[in-house]
Every structure is written in C-alpha cells, then in structure tokens.
Enzyme design. Structure first.
Site, mmCIF file in Angstrom:
data_model
loop_
_atom_site.group_PDB
_atom_site.id
_atom_site.type_symbol
_atom_site.label_atom_id
_atom_site.label_comp_id
_atom_site.label_asym_id
_atom_site.label_seq_id
_atom_site.Cartn_x
_atom_site.Cartn_y
_atom_site.Cartn_z
ATOM 1 N N CYS A 2 0.827 -1.192 0.000
ATOM 2 C CA CYS A 2 0.000 0.000 0.000
ATOM 3 C C CYS A 2 0.872 1.257 0.000
ATOM 4 O O CYS A 2 1.862 1.346 0.689
ATOM 5 C CB CYS A 2 -0.936 0.082 1.197
ATOM 6 S SG CYS A 2 -2.049 -1.306 1.309
ATOM 7 N N ARG A 27 4.262 -0.376 -4.546
ATOM 8 C CA ARG A 27 3.919 -0.848 -3.202
ATOM 9 C C ARG A 27 2.611 -1.651 -3.184
ATOM 10 O O ARG A 27 2.216 -2.170 -2.138
ATOM 11 C CB ARG A 27 3.789 0.343 -2.251
ATOM 12 C CG ARG A 27 5.053 1.160 -2.128
ATOM 13 C CD ARG A 27 4.840 2.325 -1.196
ATOM 14 N NE ARG A 27 4.572 1.887 0.147
ATOM 15 C CZ ARG A 27 5.489 1.610 1.055
ATOM 16 N NH1 ARG A 27 6.766 1.757 0.759
ATOM 17 N NH2 ARG A 27 5.153 1.218 2.259
ATOM 18 N N TRP A 74 -2.457 -2.941 -1.688
ATOM 19 C CA TRP A 74 -2.074 -4.349 -1.814
ATOM 20 C C TRP A 74 -2.905 -5.060 -0.764
ATOM 21 O O TRP A 74 -2.692 -4.874 0.438
ATOM 22 C CB TRP A 74 -0.589 -4.518 -1.552
ATOM 23 C CG TRP A 74 -0.091 -5.917 -1.795
ATOM 24 C CD1 TRP A 74 0.313 -6.449 -2.984
ATOM 25 C CD2 TRP A 74 0.060 -6.961 -0.813
ATOM 26 N NE1 TRP A 74 0.700 -7.758 -2.808
ATOM 27 C CE2 TRP A 74 0.560 -8.101 -1.485
ATOM 28 C CE3 TRP A 74 -0.174 -7.043 0.545
ATOM 29 C CZ2 TRP A 74 0.822 -9.293 -0.842
ATOM 30 C CZ3 TRP A 74 0.088 -8.245 1.195
ATOM 31 C CH2 TRP A 74 0.593 -9.362 0.502
ATOM 32 N N ASN A 100 -1.831 2.218 5.636
ATOM 33 C CA ASN A 100 -0.876 1.185 5.204
ATOM 34 C C ASN A 100 -0.433 0.435 6.453
ATOM 35 O O ASN A 100 0.062 1.060 7.383
ATOM 36 C CB ASN A 100 0.316 1.868 4.516
ATOM 37 C CG ASN A 100 1.518 0.956 4.334
ATOM 38 O OD1 ASN A 100 2.652 1.423 4.331
ATOM 39 N ND2 ASN A 100 1.300 -0.313 4.190
ATOM 40 N N GLY A 101 -0.663 -0.876 6.478
ATOM 41 C CA GLY A 101 -0.272 -1.657 7.650
ATOM 42 C C GLY A 101 -1.344 -2.688 7.938
ATOM 43 O O GLY A 101 -2.177 -2.988 7.080
ATOM 44 N N GLU A 489 18.042 -17.325 -6.852
ATOM 45 C CA GLU A 489 17.627 -15.981 -7.272
ATOM 46 C C GLU A 489 17.127 -16.013 -8.725
ATOM 47 O O GLU A 489 16.145 -15.359 -9.060
ATOM 48 C CB GLU A 489 18.812 -15.012 -7.078
ATOM 49 C CG GLU A 489 18.607 -13.580 -7.532
ATOM 50 C CD GLU A 489 17.437 -12.845 -6.880
ATOM 51 O OE1 GLU A 489 16.829 -13.366 -5.930
ATOM 52 O OE2 GLU A 489 17.095 -11.757 -7.376
ATOM 53 N N LYS A 493 13.425 -14.877 -9.859
ATOM 54 C CA LYS A 493 13.163 -13.836 -10.868
ATOM 55 C C LYS A 493 12.190 -14.365 -11.915
ATOM 56 O O LYS A 493 11.241 -13.693 -12.287
ATOM 57 C CB LYS A 493 14.457 -13.398 -11.581
ATOM 58 C CG LYS A 493 15.413 -12.511 -10.826
ATOM 59 C CD LYS A 493 14.925 -11.123 -10.566
ATOM 60 C CE LYS A 493 14.130 -11.046 -9.304
ATOM 61 N NZ LYS A 493 14.789 -10.824 -8.051
ATOM 62 N N GLU A 496 8.561 -14.938 -10.436
ATOM 63 C CA GLU A 496 7.793 -13.771 -9.990
ATOM 64 C C GLU A 496 7.346 -12.872 -11.138
ATOM 65 O O GLU A 496 6.313 -12.234 -11.021
ATOM 66 C CB GLU A 496 8.515 -12.991 -8.890
ATOM 67 C CG GLU A 496 9.737 -12.217 -9.293
ATOM 68 C CD GLU A 496 10.378 -11.472 -8.107
ATOM 69 O OE1 GLU A 496 9.673 -11.081 -7.177
ATOM 70 O OE2 GLU A 496 11.611 -11.271 -8.149
ATOM 71 N N HIS A 512 18.270 -36.350 -5.467
ATOM 72 C CA HIS A 512 17.432 -36.682 -4.307
ATOM 73 C C HIS A 512 15.975 -36.295 -4.520
ATOM 74 O O HIS A 512 15.268 -36.012 -3.571
ATOM 75 C CB HIS A 512 18.014 -36.025 -3.054
ATOM 76 C CG HIS A 512 19.421 -36.443 -2.789
ATOM 77 N ND1 HIS A 512 19.739 -37.713 -2.383
ATOM 78 C CD2 HIS A 512 20.598 -35.784 -2.943
ATOM 79 C CE1 HIS A 512 21.058 -37.814 -2.263
ATOM 80 N NE2 HIS A 512 21.595 -36.652 -2.607
ATOM 81 N N LYS A 611 6.430 -4.421 -3.743
ATOM 82 C CA LYS A 611 7.868 -4.311 -3.534
ATOM 83 C C LYS A 611 8.226 -4.264 -2.059
ATOM 84 O O LYS A 611 9.237 -4.801 -1.637
ATOM 85 C CB LYS A 611 8.381 -3.061 -4.240
ATOM 86 C CG LYS A 611 9.874 -2.964 -4.136
ATOM 87 C CD LYS A 611 10.491 -2.338 -5.317
ATOM 88 C CE LYS A 611 11.972 -2.545 -5.341
ATOM 89 N NZ LYS A 611 12.372 -3.908 -5.702
HETATM 90 C C1 G6P Z 1 9.324 -8.285 -1.580
HETATM 91 C C2 G6P Z 1 9.924 -7.844 -2.898
HETATM 92 C C3 G6P Z 1 11.270 -8.531 -3.113
HETATM 93 C C4 G6P Z 1 12.191 -8.277 -1.933
HETATM 94 C C5 G6P Z 1 11.546 -8.687 -0.610
HETATM 95 C C6 G6P Z 1 12.356 -8.189 0.579
HETATM 96 O O1 G6P Z 1 8.952 -9.608 -1.663
HETATM 97 O O2 G6P Z 1 9.043 -8.135 -3.959
HETATM 98 O O3 G6P Z 1 11.859 -8.032 -4.289
HETATM 99 O O4 G6P Z 1 13.376 -8.998 -2.114
HETATM 100 O O5 G6P Z 1 10.249 -8.096 -0.497
HETATM 101 O O6 G6P Z 1 12.353 -6.800 0.576
HETATM 102 P P1 G6P Z 1 13.459 -5.893 1.217
HETATM 103 O O7 G6P Z 1 13.019 -4.481 0.933
HETATM 104 O O8 G6P Z 1 13.454 -6.204 2.678
HETATM 105 O O9 G6P Z 1 14.753 -6.230 0.588
#
Ligand code: G6P
Length: 616
Positions: A2, A27, A74, A100-101, A489, A493, A496, A512, A611
């Site tokens: 949010c 956000r 969100w 937001n929260g 990672e 990527k 997501e 395994h 994010k």
């Molecule tokens: C969300 C974002 C990710 C990020 C993660 C941790 O899931 O989509 O891209 O890695 O949060 O966020 P931070 O701001 O703590 O690195």
C-alpha cells in the site's frame, strides 16, 4: 504494501496525488482511491485495478480540490474491489482515512463497534479505525488529533495513516507506527508520501515521522507533532532532513520498463556502492558506518543474517563470503521464521539485517528481537532514512539508488557488493586473508562493473534463449557453492515476473528428488562457471542429459566442455569464484525479463506482489 499520498496547499491536489500514486504503485496495485475536499465536503473516487484505471474513471469527474488523500492498495483483509479500496469514510462522511499496515485486533474492535450500531461497508481492517476515531471525537468532543491519539492507544498492529476532515478542510492528520510516512514541506503546502518518490519533484525538505507520532499538517499553523508514547503528549520539534533522492532516479530514463533500466544501471550502482570504501592505493577497505562496531564484529562468535526474498539470497551469498574470508560461522535466516522461533541469541552474536526497502516488517521484527537479546545489530539497506537504517546500531547503505521494479535486480548486486566489502574489511583486520588473495579480490571487484557491461551487451542473444524458455511451463535452476544462491535468485526472478513455475537447487541435490521431473520438456538453467566444483557440475549436467533435459548454461568465457553439452550457452567474463554471483546473476535477470515480456506480463508490476512488504 500500500502506498499513501496526501496533499494540502494552494495548488490543485488531484494531479499531485495521481502522480504520487503512480510513483508508489510498486507498493501495491490491486485497487486505488482518492478523497478530495470539495466545497467543505469529501468526494470519494475508488476503482479496482491499477492507478491508471482510477484515472480513467475520474476523467469525467470533478476533481478540483486543494486538499486530498490517495491510496494504492495491496490487499491484506478483503478481496481487491471498490468497497475494500481506501479511502474509508466515517458514517457521517466527515472523515476520510487511508492506511498502510495491519490492524491486528481489528476483529474485536469491529465486533465492539458493530454492537454499538456501526455498519461496515468493507471487509478491511482499516475501516475500524475511521469509526473508532470518529466515535472518540464525538463522545469526548475533542480535537481530531487528540481523538486519533486516544483511538490509536486501543489499536494493536502497524499503521501509516492520513486523515481528511470536513471540520478543517485544509488540514491533514497523520500517524505512524511500523509503516513508513514522511512529510515534504513546501512553501505553505505539504506533500505526504509513504516514501520520497511522490515528494521529490516539489521539495527536498522532509520530516520522517517516528513510530508513535501523530502529526497535524495545516496551512494556518506550523507543523505539530506529538507522540502517543509520551504520556504528557508534549509537542516535538520537527526534525527537518534533506531528501536524498533525485527525480531522474525515479523516472524510466528512456527504458521501456523500470526493471530493464535497473538491470542496466548495475555497473553504476555497483561502482556507487564501492565508491569511497576502497582507499586510493587499494590497500584498505573500510565501511564508514561500521567502523565503530568493527571490533565487535571481529570478536563475534557468530553472525546471523536475517532477510526476506531477494535480500535473503544476498544473505546466502554473504554466508559463503564471510565464512570463507573471515572464518566466523554464519547462519542465514528467513526473518519471518526467525522471529517466531524463540531463537538462541547471545550478546556476542552479530545480527545482520539485509533489506532493500528497510521497511520489511519481518526483517524489522528480527532486528527488535535481536536487540532485546542484547546482540549487536547491523543493517544493510538501500533506502536512506528507512526504519531499518534508524533501528539498527550501525550499518552500511547500498548505493543502488531507488529501485522501483518490483523484482529486485540492482539492489541484489549492490547488497552483494557491500557484503563483499564488509567481509574483505573484516578479513583484513582479522588477518584471515592473505595479501595476495586480498589484492586479487579487490582488483577483480573493481572490474565487475565493466564485466557486467559486457554481459549486458549480450541482451539479444539472451532474448533468443528467452523465446525457448517462454514456451515451457517449468524450469529448474542449478548451481553449486556460492552460485547455489544465484540459482535460487534466478528461479525467483523467473517465477515472480513470468509466472513460469521455477525451482532452484544445489546441483548435487538433483539426485534426491527433482531428477524425477526431468524429461525432454524440462529446461535446466545451470551456472557452470570455473569453480572448485566445476567437474562435479559437469557430472550433474550429464545426469540431466541422460534423461533428455535441455541444458541452458552460464559458463566462463572460453569454456568448451559445458558449452558442448548445452542447447544454449551464455558466456560470462572470468571472475574470482567468490565474486561470480555478481556477474552470473545478471544474465538470469535478463532471461527472466525477456521471458516475461514474451509472455505479455507486466514486468514492473507482477501480479499479487508488492515491492515493500510492510505487513507480516
Ligand atoms: C518483496 C519484494 C522482493 C524483496 C523482498 C524483501 O517480496 O518483492 O523483491 O526482495 O520483499 O524486501 P526488502 O526491501 O526487505 O529487501
């Protein structure tokens, strides 16, 4: 999680609010809404979907106003629809509120309010706030800011709030606990945002609200801030700060998407993250923000790294770096698990919290927990002035600049850069690294930006590989040693942003279980650069080929063995093994990016994600 924007001043509020929402859309983007103060009453527009959907809807509406609040959501409580979109109104429509929260005790508060006759219009936790505040204000006949303070003393959870009230049409009431909120101070006008992005165009004079703060922003009086934790509720002197952000940094700069811009910014963001931290003669590495705590870090019995998402992957890379260079044991924890695990923590433990945003709720909770146990708490984060930066004892910024694409790219490589510098600095002081190894790593680290430029030049080749991957429903990413986190990672990527199911594994773990998945339809993306376990990876690849899997490899320039076994191959410049994550992660970012584009996905705003995850 949010985004909040608010404005009061002599300019038209609506365009400022909409531009602000676009800049905060990373956000959350499942619904959006705006409340405008028009001729002494509140007009509300809300729409399911993205901010542009709200804008389209408002095209035919009267949006003139000089004060307003706006929100991009969100969803946590209640599905993303217009009813649940913010702002929420009090029953008499005299208050509008955005949040937001998460309000953790909202169910009991809601029941209480319902018993007293309140009828709820939404399924959100937020709506209890607006009714509670209005009730307290009416019952005690007190100014709104006092009612907010009283009402919030009954609330458990996290919030950043902005409230618009018909009684004081040019006034905004703000409150913060656990979610970020800052006030941009203009010339008798105020710009409120969840971060600096909606503010930077207008002013760089800001006040970051602290947890417990309730602020009254009005055009008649100077800024008034009090804290609900202060039993005397005394006025605080606002702490004015300079916003460390520029407009160029948050615009696309000619790129089609933020994500692509951010991938291409990596040579610069890595240079920026190294700048001033390696002395001219390259003999000493020093991170200014950690100097005071370096001794404690060197004497630590153990490092615990707590993070989420991509930052957790950077933590896994750091585990290899620190253990190999500094010879101190490292444990890497998902912050969300760590905080509820009743972990064993000692005073000579050092907790390193890694976060791009510095606002991830679970990471912040891990920090609190470690502080309570007396451990030393260090932060690695990207957003200047964020909660993490303020709540840790010391730390180091990654100088990646604002990262807006939801999928983290340049923040990851900047985190790995800073963690590498940290490991080198500790190793040097502790005497756990030889001079020659130190120089080898420093020289190589300095050449990383140029190596990444060479990888970025291969974008077209990677695009062709993406054509192939885009047709597959699944993918497996394999790596070993320090490149195992890179495999994780790479898989994150891809899943997501392209919604292809992907898994990352240490290559030897294939046997395994995951090997059962392999047939002619399964692509395996393998990081097989020159490293200690290269021969073992070659064997792992052979096992895959025997089962007709398709190999896409990332190899060191000049490699012939793995290249010969691969359907597609991306060659990357030769790099010290400990630094390969910095280069090997880049082609995987580009691969995921192009697969997502081919599949028609919105790469900057992947579905269901946000994010900054400032809720649990
Ligand atoms: C969300 C974002 C990710 C990020 C993660 C941790 O899931 O989509 O891209 O890695 O949060 O966020 P931070 O701001 O703590 O690195």
């Amino acid at each position: 999680m949010c985004g909040i924007v608010a404005y009061t001043g002599s300019n038209e509020a609506y365009p400022i609010l909409m531009k602000g929402l676009h800049r905060l859309e990373y956000r959350g983007y499942d619904s959006a809404g705006v409340a405008l103060m028009q001729s002494g009453s509140i007009t509300l527009y809300k729409k399911r979907g993205k901010v542009s959907d709200l804008e389209d809807y408002c095209l035919t509406k009267d949006t003139s106003a000089h004060a307003g609040i706006a929100h991009t959501r969100w969803a946590t409580h209640g599905e993303p629809n217009e009813q649940n979109a913010h702002p929420h109104l009090s029953e008499d429509h005299s208050l509008a509120l955005i949040h937001n929260g998460i309000i953790e005790n909202y169910l009991s508060l809601k029941k209480e309010l319902q018993n007293r006759g309140y009828v709820f219009q939404s399924d959100t936790d937020t709506e209890v706030l607006v009714h509670l505040i209005k009730e307290v204000q009416q019952k005690d006949n007190i100014p709104l800011d006092e009612a907010v303070m009283l009402a919030l003393s009954r609330v458990e959870g996290t919030y950043a709030l902005a409230i618009l009230s018909v009684d004081n049409p040019d006034q905004l009431i703000l409150a913060k606990k656990g979610s970020p909120l800052l006030i941009g101070v203009g010339d008798n006008e105020y710009f409120i945002g969840s971060d600096g992005a909606p503010i930077v165009e207008y002013t760089n004079k800001v006040v970051y609200l602290e947890d417990g703060d309730v602020a009254v922003v009005s055009l008649e009086n100077p800024l008034r801030i009090r804290n609900i934790r202060d039993e005397h509720a005394l006025l605080k002197n606002p702490h004015y700060q300079r916003l460390e952000m520029t407009l160029d940094q948050i615009e696309k700069g000619g790129f089609e998407t933020y994500m692509l811009k951010e991938i291409f910014e990596q040579p610069k963001s890595i240079r920026d993250s190294m700048r001033g931290r390696i002395n001219l003669k390259k003999e000493v590495v020093s991170l200014g923000g950690l100097i005071e705590y370096e001794q404690k870090m060197m004497n630590a019995k153990r490092f615990i790294i707590a993070a989420c998402g991509t930052s957790w992957h950077a933590g896994l890379v750091a585990e290899y770096l620190i253990e190999s260079l500094v010879r101190i044991p490292v444990e890497v924890e998902y912050a969300s698990e760590f905080r509820y695990r009743d972990p064993i923590l000692y005073e000579d433990d050092v907790l390193i919290a890694i976060s791009q945003s510095g606002e991830t709720a679970d990471t912040l909770a891990a920090v609190e927990l470690a502080k309570r146990h007396g451990a030393t708490v260090i932060g690695i984060c990207n957003v200047v002035g964020s909660t993490l930066a303020r709540e840790t004892m010391a730390g180091s910024y990654t100088h990646a600049g604002p990262e807006i694409g939801v999928a983290s790219t340049k923040a990851f490589t900047a985190q790995v850069t800073v963690l590498t510098l940290m490991a080198l600095s500790l190793a040097q002081r502790k005497g756990t690294i030889s001079k020659s190894m130190y120089h080898q790593l420093i020289n190589d680290l300095e050449s990383i930006p140029e190596k990444i430029e060479r990888i970025l030049a291969k974008e077209q080749h990677i695009q062709k590989i993406a054509q192939f991957v885009a047709t597959r429903p699944n993918a497996i990413f394999l790596g070993r040693g320090i490149n195992y986190p890179v495999a994780l990672e790479g898989a994150l990527k891809l899943k997501e942003i392209s919604y292809i199911h992907a898994e990352g594994y240490p290559a030897a773990e294939m046997k395994h279980g995951p090997i059962a998945l392999i047939d002619e339809h399964m692509p395996l993306i393998v990081i097989a650069t020159e490293q200690l376990t290269y021969d073992k990876i070659v064997s792992n690849i052979q096992e895959v080929i025997a089962r007709k899997g398709t190999i896409i490899s990332i190899v060191t320039e000049g490699d012939t063995t793995v290249k010969g076994m691969s359907k597609f191959c991306i060659e990357i410049p030769r790099t010290e093994e400990l630094l390969t994550p910095l280069v090997a992660s880049v082609p995987l970012q580009l691969l995921a990016y192009h697969v997502a584009l081919i599949r028609g996905c919105d790469v900057d705003k992947p579905r269901n994600l946000a994010k900054s995850v400032s809720v649990e």
